[in-house]
Structure formats: C-alpha cells, structure tokens
Write a protein that holds these residues in place. Structure first.
Motif, PDB file in Angstrom:
ATOM      1  N   GLY A 312       0.829  -1.200   0.000  1.00 15.60           N
ATOM      2  CA  GLY A 312       0.000   0.000   0.000  1.00 15.60           C
ATOM      3  C   GLY A 312       0.859   1.244   0.000  1.00 15.60           C
ATOM      4  O   GLY A 312       0.567   2.227  -0.697  1.00 15.60           O
ATOM      5  N   PHE A 313       1.947   1.202   0.772  1.00 15.54           N
ATOM      6  CA  PHE A 313       2.917   2.299   0.779  1.00 15.54           C
ATOM      7  C   PHE A 313       3.546   2.490  -0.591  1.00 15.54           C
ATOM      8  O   PHE A 313       3.694   3.619  -1.075  1.00 15.54           O
ATOM      9  N   LEU A 314       3.927   1.388  -1.246  1.00 18.34           N
ATOM     10  CA  LEU A 314       4.546   1.488  -2.563  1.00 18.34           C
ATOM     11  C   LEU A 314       3.582   2.095  -3.582  1.00 18.34           C
ATOM     12  O   LEU A 314       3.992   2.907  -4.428  1.00 18.34           O
ATOM     13  N   TYR A 315       2.325   1.722  -3.509  1.00 18.19           N
ATOM     14  CA  TYR A 315       1.347   2.256  -4.459  1.00 18.19           C
ATOM     15  C   TYR A 315       1.099   3.741  -4.223  1.00 18.19           C
ATOM     16  O   TYR A 315       1.144   4.557  -5.158  1.00 18.19           O
ATOM     17  N   GLN A 316       0.818   4.111  -2.966  1.00 14.18           N
ATOM     18  CA  GLN A 316       0.533   5.509  -2.681  1.00 14.18           C
ATOM     19  C   GLN A 316       1.788   6.372  -2.812  1.00 14.18           C
ATOM     20  O   GLN A 316       1.756   7.457  -3.394  1.00 14.18           O
ATOM     21  N   GLY A 317       2.918   5.875  -2.275  1.00 12.84           N
ATOM     22  CA  GLY A 317       4.164   6.623  -2.403  1.00 12.84           C
ATOM     23  C   GLY A 317       4.601   6.750  -3.847  1.00 12.84           C
ATOM     24  O   GLY A 317       5.113   7.804  -4.266  1.00 12.84           O
ATOM     25  N   GLY A 318       4.388   5.702  -4.633  1.00  9.66           N
ATOM     26  CA  GLY A 318       4.721   5.760  -6.052  1.00  9.66           C
ATOM     27  C   GLY A 318       3.871   6.769  -6.798  1.00  9.66           C
ATOM     28  O   GLY A 318       4.349   7.472  -7.695  1.00  9.66           O
ATOM     29  N   ALA A 319       2.596   6.873  -6.423  1.00  6.05           N
ATOM     30  CA  ALA A 319       1.720   7.871  -7.057  1.00  6.05           C
ATOM     31  C   ALA A 319       2.202   9.285  -6.758  1.00  6.05           C
ATOM     32  O   ALA A 319       2.163  10.169  -7.621  1.00  6.05           O
ATOM     33  N   GLU A 320       2.688   9.501  -5.520  1.00  6.64           N
ATOM     34  CA  GLU A 320       3.211  10.821  -5.162  1.00  6.64           C
ATOM     35  C   GLU A 320       4.487  11.135  -5.957  1.00  6.64           C
ATOM     36  O   GLU A 320       4.695  12.265  -6.386  1.00  6.64           O
ATOM     37  N   LEU A 321       5.339  10.126  -6.138  1.00  8.31           N
ATOM     38  CA  LEU A 321       6.559  10.335  -6.923  1.00  8.31           C
ATOM     39  C   LEU A 321       6.226  10.739  -8.349  1.00  8.31           C
ATOM     40  O   LEU A 321       6.821  11.654  -8.920  1.00  8.31           O
ATOM     41  N   ALA A 322       5.297  10.022  -8.960  1.00  9.82           N
ATOM     42  CA  ALA A 322       4.936  10.317 -10.346  1.00  9.82           C
ATOM     43  C   ALA A 322       4.306  11.705 -10.479  1.00  9.82           C
ATOM     44  O   ALA A 322       4.425  12.353 -11.518  1.00  9.82           O
ATOM     45  N   LEU A 323       3.646  12.184  -9.408  1.00 11.17           N
ATOM     46  CA  LEU A 323       2.947  13.459  -9.471  1.00 11.17           C
ATOM     47  C   LEU A 323       3.878  14.647  -9.253  1.00 11.17           C
ATOM     48  O   LEU A 323       3.763  15.673  -9.920  1.00 11.17           O
ATOM     49  N   TRP A 324       4.840  14.509  -8.344  1.00 11.15           N
ATOM     50  CA  TRP A 324       5.620  15.666  -7.902  1.00 11.15           C
ATOM     51  C   TRP A 324       7.074  15.654  -8.335  1.00 11.15           C
ATOM     52  O   TRP A 324       7.819  16.559  -7.971  1.00 11.15           O
ATOM     53  N   THR A 325       7.531  14.626  -9.032  1.00 14.48           N
ATOM     54  CA  THR A 325       8.927  14.584  -9.483  1.00 14.48           C
ATOM     55  C   THR A 325       8.983  14.300 -10.972  1.00 14.48           C
ATOM     56  O   THR A 325       7.959  14.044 -11.611  1.00 14.48           O
ATOM     57  N   GLY A 326      10.187  14.320 -11.503  1.00 13.61           N
ATOM     58  CA  GLY A 326      10.375  13.997 -12.912  1.00 13.61           C
ATOM     59  C   GLY A 326      10.588  12.512 -13.152  1.00 13.61           C
ATOM     60  O   GLY A 326      10.946  12.119 -14.266  1.00 13.61           O
TER      61      GLY A 326
END
Length: 364
Positions: A312-326
């Motif tokens: 669950g952390f990987l999914y939510q944290g991954g979504a944040e990475l894709a949204l706020w980083t390159g």
C-alpha cells in the motif's frame, strides 16, 4: 546449504527485510541514474504515504485490497496449491456485489454489507471451485486453470456489463450506481465517532476492518482448527496425509473455495466501498499483487497484513513520486516490480547466504 537451518525469526523477518532493502538499493541507483535524488524520492514517498491522514487513507485503501488477495494466495499455498486466479475471482466477486446491491432493496448498509459479503464470497468461491475440482478430479494443473480463468472472468464480466448491467443509453461499460442505502461508512466517519479527525477524501472504508479481522480469522482457522491442521498436513506431504485418512480431493476443493471466497471479498472495498458501482477493470491488478504479498508474508496471515501495508505504501508513495517529481511512471512500476522480484523469484539469493552465516556461527 539447507535453508531449514535458518531460525524461524530470521526466516519471517530478516529474509524479507533484506530482500526489500536490496530492491530499494537498486531502485535508488536507477533513480540516481536518471538525475533525480534517491533520498528526496524516499522522503517524498514516505511523506506522501504516511505523512498525513490523506496519505494514510490511500495507503490503507490499497492495503485492504492486498490483504484480501494476499490471504487468498496464502491459504491455497498452505496446501501447496498455487492459486494465481485471484484477479478473476475478485472480478467475479464484484459481479456478486453488484447483483446483490442493485436487485435487492436493502433498508440499511449493515444488511447490505452482509448480503454483499455473501454474494462476493460466493461468486469468488464458485470461480475458484471449478479449477479446484478439475485438479482434484481430473488432474488439471491448478496454475494453468486459474490463470486461464482470469481471462474468462474478464470476458464474462465485460459481457455482463455491456449486455445486462449497463444503463440504457450509456456508452460506459459499467453498472448503475448502487442505492444510497448500500453506501459503506468511510474511515473518517468511523474515527469521527471517537473524536479522531481524518481526511474525508480517501476511499478507505469499513472493509479495512473486515480485512484485518479476516487476517486473524484465517490464522485461527489454519492453526487452531482440525480443518487447518488437515490443510497444512496435506501441504507438507500428500502421501502422509492420505495415510492419515485425509482426502486430497476434499482438501483441494475446500481450500480453493476458501481461497476464492477471500479473493472475491475484495470487491467490498473497491466496488462497494470506493466506486459504488461495478466497472470493467475494478480489480486493477490486485489479484496478482496478492501473490507477492503472500510470498513476502511467508504465507502467514499476520505476515500478509504487514506485507499488504508495505505494498500500500509502494502504491501511494509511487503515485506521489509520479505526481511531484520527474521520475517517469514506468520507473515507479519498475520499483514495485523489483520488490516483487526480490521477495519472490530471487528469495534464495538472500536466504542461502543467511543460512551460511548461521551455519558458520554455529560451528565457530
């Protein structure tokens, strides 16, 4: 080198932790190679998944899906049955939920939840019963039949949505919205009863409590009941189980019914709890992620609970990475795949060196 020399505590904690650590190290190298900061990426993932009630809400929502499908795989594997049909069983569980919610006039969500649970479990169990019966009675391999049934389930669900459940005039292959009486309480409503503030945005709902309770129930069934003993005995040695009077065909069918029912119950969270209608791709790969969750959790219900939180952390944290980083979204998928790879296919790459270290320690 026998891996049986590894202490139990090391097998359930040290091996998966080192596997995850290696996956994260390689992920950090990949992130660094594209010009991003691995440390900043980790901070963003942790903060996005655990830094607010919003992040916690989505992390727990994804984890709830993975608890259901992880338990489904874990129960089957206790009998050495590799059920990789969780995707199709969860999809058919969604159909069971939709039929119950749309065609029965429920007066309150509590009764609707009970009926939907029975519908989801029954449809998921039925979809797992057929491969179980084919293995028990016809010798068909459970891996082949369950993976093929995933495709059949997807086609059947598409047919049902387009031909029967889709509202007239709609081009969207989905069912109508469920009646208001079937709406499940969200986590912020439950916590609000105790004066605990929580974000209203995430779709995490009472299904989280059901999945958590099932982790305990499955543990109790496997390690505190006669049926659980028979399942584990059959998984350890089929000839010995037969000698003790345990029917392989009976255990195979029962285990697949339980496994399919658990996978089908995932629809309570995503179909009834989030979408409040049945859509074509409601499962979104959670059936396959359940395999990795069960492997990381060592097919133990409490291990499945912890592994589900991690994914669950990987999914939510991954979504944040894709949204706020390159960092490209495809690389996020690679990071998730690396965790699955190291905790599953490359498990012995970590396990064997650890076994050697413990052997040296004993002889030293």
């Amino acid at each position: 080198m026998s891996t049986k020399r590894i202490p139990h505590w090391a097998d359930v904690t040290l091996v998966p932790l080192l596997s995850v650590f290696l996956a994260f190290v390689i992920s950090a190298v990949l992130i660094w190679a594209i010009g991003e900061s691995p440390w900043e990426a980790v901070k963003l993932m942790v903060d996005g998944a655990f830094g607010s009630s919003y992040g916690w809400g989505y992390t727990l929502y994804y984890a709830t899906n993975f608890m259901f499908t992880g338990l489904a795989v874990a129960v089957a594997f206790q009998a050495r049955l590799f059920n990789i049909g969780g995707e199709g069983q969860a999809a058919l569980g969604g159909l069971g939920v939709a039929l119950v919610c749309l065609y029965i006039p429920w007066p309150h969500w509590t009764l609707a939840l009970l009926g939907a649970s029975l519908g989801a479990a029954a449809f998921g169990a039925l979809w797992a019963f057929i491969p179980g019966y084919l293995q028990a009675k016809r010798g068909s391999h459970i891996v082949i039949t369950t993976i093929m049934f995933n495709f059949i389930a997807a086609s059947f669900l598409n047919y049902m949505l387009v031909s029967f459940l889709r509202p007239q005039g709609s081009q969207d292959p989905s069912s109508p919205r469920f009646p208001d009486a079937t709406t499940l309480p969200k986590l912020h409503e439950i916590l609000g009863l105790f004066g605990i503030p929580f974000s209203k945005v995430p779709p995490v709902n009472i299904s989280l409590l059901i999945a958590t309770a099932l982790c305990f129930a499955v543990w109790w069934m496997l390690w505190r009941t006669r049926l659980g003993y028979q399942i584990r005995a059959f998984g350890e040695s089929e000839p010995a189980a037969k000698y003790a009077g345990i029917s392989p065909a009976r255990i195979t069918i029962i285990v697949m019914l339980i496994s399919g029912g658990l996978a089908g119950l995932m629809a309570l969270n995503n179909v009834m709890g989030e979408q409040e209608r049945l859509v074509l791709n409601a499962v979104e790969g959670a059936g396959f992620i359940g395999i990795a969750v069960a492997l990381m959790g060592r097919n133990h219900p409490f291990g499945v609970f912890l592994a589900a939180i991690l994914f669950g952390f990987l999914y939510q944290g991954g979504a944040e990475l894709a949204l706020w980083t390159g960092i490209p979204r495809e690389l996020i998928v690679v990071i998730q795949a690396l965790v699955i790879l190291f905790t599953g296919a490359l498990d012995n790459m970590v396990r064997i060196p650890i076994a050697k270290l413990f052997a040296i320690r004993r002889t030293g």
